[in-house]
Design an enzyme around this catalytic site. Structure first.
Site, PDB file in Angstrom:
ATOM      1  N   GLN A  80      22.622 -24.281   3.777  1.00  0.00           N
ATOM      2  CA  GLN A  80      22.886 -24.650   5.173  1.00  0.00           C
ATOM      3  C   GLN A  80      21.824 -25.649   5.601  1.00  0.00           C
ATOM      4  OE1 GLN A  80      22.124 -21.700   8.155  1.00  0.00           O
ATOM      5  NE2 GLN A  80      23.193 -22.808   9.773  1.00  0.00           N
ATOM      6  N   ARG A 118      -7.308   0.631 -15.463  1.00  0.00           N
ATOM      7  CA  ARG A 118      -6.642  -0.659 -15.372  1.00  0.00           C
ATOM      8  C   ARG A 118      -5.477  -0.744 -16.348  1.00  0.00           C
ATOM      9  NH1 ARG A 118     -11.419  -4.728 -16.288  1.00  0.00           N
ATOM     10  NH2 ARG A 118      -9.651  -6.201 -16.341  1.00  0.00           N
ATOM     11  N   LYS A 121      10.740 -16.222   5.959  1.00  0.00           N
ATOM     12  CA  LYS A 121      10.786 -14.885   6.554  1.00  0.00           C
ATOM     13  C   LYS A 121      11.478 -13.874   5.651  1.00  0.00           C
ATOM     14  CE  LYS A 121      13.458 -14.217  10.140  1.00  0.00           C
ATOM     15  NZ  LYS A 121      13.966 -14.128  11.541  1.00  0.00           N
ATOM     16  N   ASN A 179     -16.712  12.415 -26.877  1.00  0.00           N
ATOM     17  CA  ASN A 179     -17.495  12.608 -25.655  1.00  0.00           C
ATOM     18  C   ASN A 179     -18.359  11.365 -25.445  1.00  0.00           C
ATOM     19  OD1 ASN A 179     -19.439  13.405 -23.693  1.00  0.00           O
ATOM     20  ND2 ASN A 179     -19.058  15.543 -24.174  1.00  0.00           N
ATOM     21  N   LEU A 227      22.803 -14.041   5.593  1.00  0.00           N
ATOM     22  CA  LEU A 227      22.231 -15.200   6.265  1.00  0.00           C
ATOM     23  C   LEU A 227      20.726 -15.210   6.028  1.00  0.00           C
ATOM     24  CD1 LEU A 227      24.163 -15.041   9.664  1.00  0.00           C
ATOM     25  CD2 LEU A 227      24.924 -15.894   7.440  1.00  0.00           C
ATOM     26  N   ALA A 276     -23.135   9.183 -20.470  1.00  0.00           N
ATOM     27  CA  ALA A 276     -23.271   8.402 -19.245  1.00  0.00           C
ATOM     28  C   ALA A 276     -23.810   7.011 -19.534  1.00  0.00           C
ATOM     29  CB  ALA A 276     -24.201   9.137 -18.282  1.00  0.00           C
ATOM     30  N   ARG A 331       8.023 -17.529  14.010  1.00  0.00           N
ATOM     31  CA  ARG A 331       7.179 -16.547  14.696  1.00  0.00           C
ATOM     32  C   ARG A 331       6.385 -15.675  13.729  1.00  0.00           C
ATOM     33  NH1 ARG A 331      11.138 -13.713  18.905  1.00  0.00           N
ATOM     34  NH2 ARG A 331      12.767 -14.672  17.622  1.00  0.00           N
ATOM     35  N   ASP A 334      17.141 -10.649   7.586  1.00  0.00           N
ATOM     36  CA  ASP A 334      15.942 -10.097   8.228  1.00  0.00           C
ATOM     37  C   ASP A 334      16.224  -8.768   8.922  1.00  0.00           C
ATOM     38  OD1 ASP A 334      17.485 -10.990  10.318  1.00  0.00           O
ATOM     39  OD2 ASP A 334      15.944 -12.274  11.216  1.00  0.00           O
ATOM     40  N   ALA A 394     -29.099   8.136 -27.779  1.00  0.00           N
ATOM     41  CA  ALA A 394     -29.190   7.565 -26.436  1.00  0.00           C
ATOM     42  C   ALA A 394     -29.937   6.240 -26.454  1.00  0.00           C
ATOM     43  CB  ALA A 394     -29.890   8.540 -25.507  1.00  0.00           C
TER      44      ALA A 394
END
Length: 449
Positions: free
Chosen positions: A73, A329, A21, A373, A7, A376, A14, A103, A419
């Site tokens: 229904q 990601r 739901k 490597n 069902l 940074a 609510r 539910d 760098a």
């Protein structure tokens, strides 16, 4: 033969949600998907979903499920009216009908197996699932003798004060002899407080009727609002954590961690506080996760350590270390022994064995050979405003701090990048590449006035 009807037509007002739901999420799956899973081991010949409110949306979001028949229904006039809609699609069906609620998501498959066995062994026309509650407010009361034969079910709003003292409640789960039920469904009336057709009223018309009392009342917990949804989530999360602890996983602070059904763990995994696992995630033997991690739709090999980091849609091989405060990601693929450190983001990239990206870097749409490597602050500038381009860095190469590699670009093996360089052209193997402005010093420069 067995047919299952769920069902799933109600509005769920609510919940105060735009979503139906039955499509509310619970530990990574919708409520109605959990209900359908609970009866999978019964191998029913027919599975029917009775839909109404936002029926098209329900069908669309469940389109990945096979073998479902949808029954509309309209309007929704109670549980008895819902099951009346099966008279046509189940015409000529001669087996049992198991009626579930979309539910009520915490039913265990073994409980439904027991219900079906009880129904068949007793020769009942209907067998219903019941439970005893300390506070049965809101539930229909079940009246039965010592042998479990049911004489009546009375909805809470229709109970007199004496009947409300009964703590045996109707769980709303039924197994019917379908031909007998089909014969009495047209006899239902709406002469009750709600003015609806109650499926419970068929019990008085079907004899014999029996009940099966569940040992764990949590199984029949329904969801009508956000509070009940959170209560079901807590029950389900506790079940999942207990299962994996029994399989050899350590949760340092179990209540602070959440899992999805699709999570899988090896032995001797340690999960620190505030870690969350979503989707289909596989965590290998001996991993240490957390504190403070989110792992979603990812595969971690053995002995991986992840600290205060987010891993989504990634594959991480044995012995890698991630974090703190890193993000992997979708499309990130790390070979064995890689190190991804603080404030590093990896996206749609392949890192071969022993690559180190330890600090403050973005590696997107890149292929890094073994032993690279990354200094940074190194950035792969992969987007030209219209398209994404790929960066390739050969094995054994090193980039200096604050380097920018403007894709598409190919660095050979054993390349050293000075760098602060911004590189826009390919670099051959074994070369030193420096691409930065010449430093100028002007002595005795007057300062600001």
């Amino acid at each position: 033969m067995l047919a299952v009807a769920v069902l799933a037509a109600g509005k769920g007002t609510r919940m105060k949600s735009d979503r139906p739901k039955v499509l509310q999420p619970l530990a990574g799956a919708t409520l109605v998907e959990r209900v359908l899973r609970s009866c999978r081991t019964l191998e029913p010949e027919r599975q029917l979903l009775i839909v109404g409110h936002q029926a098209e949306r329900v069908e669309q979001e469940l389109g990945h499920l096979t073998g479902l028949e949808y029954v509309l229904q309209q309007p929704q006039n109670g549980t008895g009216h819902a099951v009346q809609q099966l008279l046509e699609p189940l015409a000529g069906f001669s087996g049992e009908l198991l009626v579930l609620n979309g539910d009520v998501p915490l039913l265990r498959p073994e409980t439904l197996e027991q219900l079906l066995d009880r129904h068949r062994q007793s020769g009942a026309a209907v067998t219903l699932l019941t439970a005893r509650l300390d506070d049965p407010t809101g539930y229909g009361r079940v009246f039965a003798d010592a042998e479990g034969q049911v004489s009546a079910i009375v909805e809470h709003l229709d109970c007199n004060p004496a009947q409300r003292d009964t703590d045996l409640i109707n769980g709303g789960i039924y197994c019917f002899d379908w031909p007998k039920l089909a014969a009495v469904l047209p006899l239902l009336t709406s002469d009750n407080d709600q003015g609806e057709l109650y499926l419970t009223d068929t019990v008085a018309l079907l004899q014999p009727a029996f009940h099966l009392e569940v040992s764990d009342p949590d199984e029949i917990n329904g969801v009508n609002d956000r509070l009940q949804l959170s209560q079901c989530e807590a029950v389900l999360q506790d079940r999942l954590r207990c299962h994996w602890m029994a399989e050899g996983v350590t949760f340092v602070d179990p209540p602070s961690c959440t899992l999805s059904d699709g999570s899988r763990f090896g032995r001797d995994v340690v999960v620190e506080p505030q870690c969350h696992f979503r989707g289909s995630s596989v965590i290998g033997d001996g991993c240490r996760i957390g504190p403070g991690c989110l792992i979603e739709d990812s595969e971690l090999g053995c002995g991986v350590e992840v600290l205060h980091s987010v891993v989504r849609g990634a594959v991480v091989a044995d012995g890698c270390a991630i974090g703190p405060f890193a993000q992997l990601r979708a499309g990130s693929n790390l070979a064995a022994g890689c190190r991804v450190g603080n404030f590093v983001e990896i996206k749609n990239s392949v890192l071969e064995a022993e690559v180190k990206v330890n600090h403050l870097s973005y590696i997107g749409d890149a292929d890094l050979g073994s032993g690279v490597n990354v200094g940074a602050g190194t950035i792969t500038a992969n987007y030209d405003g219209l398209r994404k381009h790929r960066t390739v860095i050969g094995a054994g190469s090193k980039t200096g701090a604050n380097s920018v590699l403007v894709a598409p670009i190919n660095l050979g093996e054993r390349v050293t990048v000075g760098a602060g360089s911004t590189l826009t052209k390919d670099v051959p193997s074994g070369a030193l590449a420096i691409g930065r402005a010449r430093q100028l010093i002007k002595e005795n420069w007057p300062g600001p006035a």
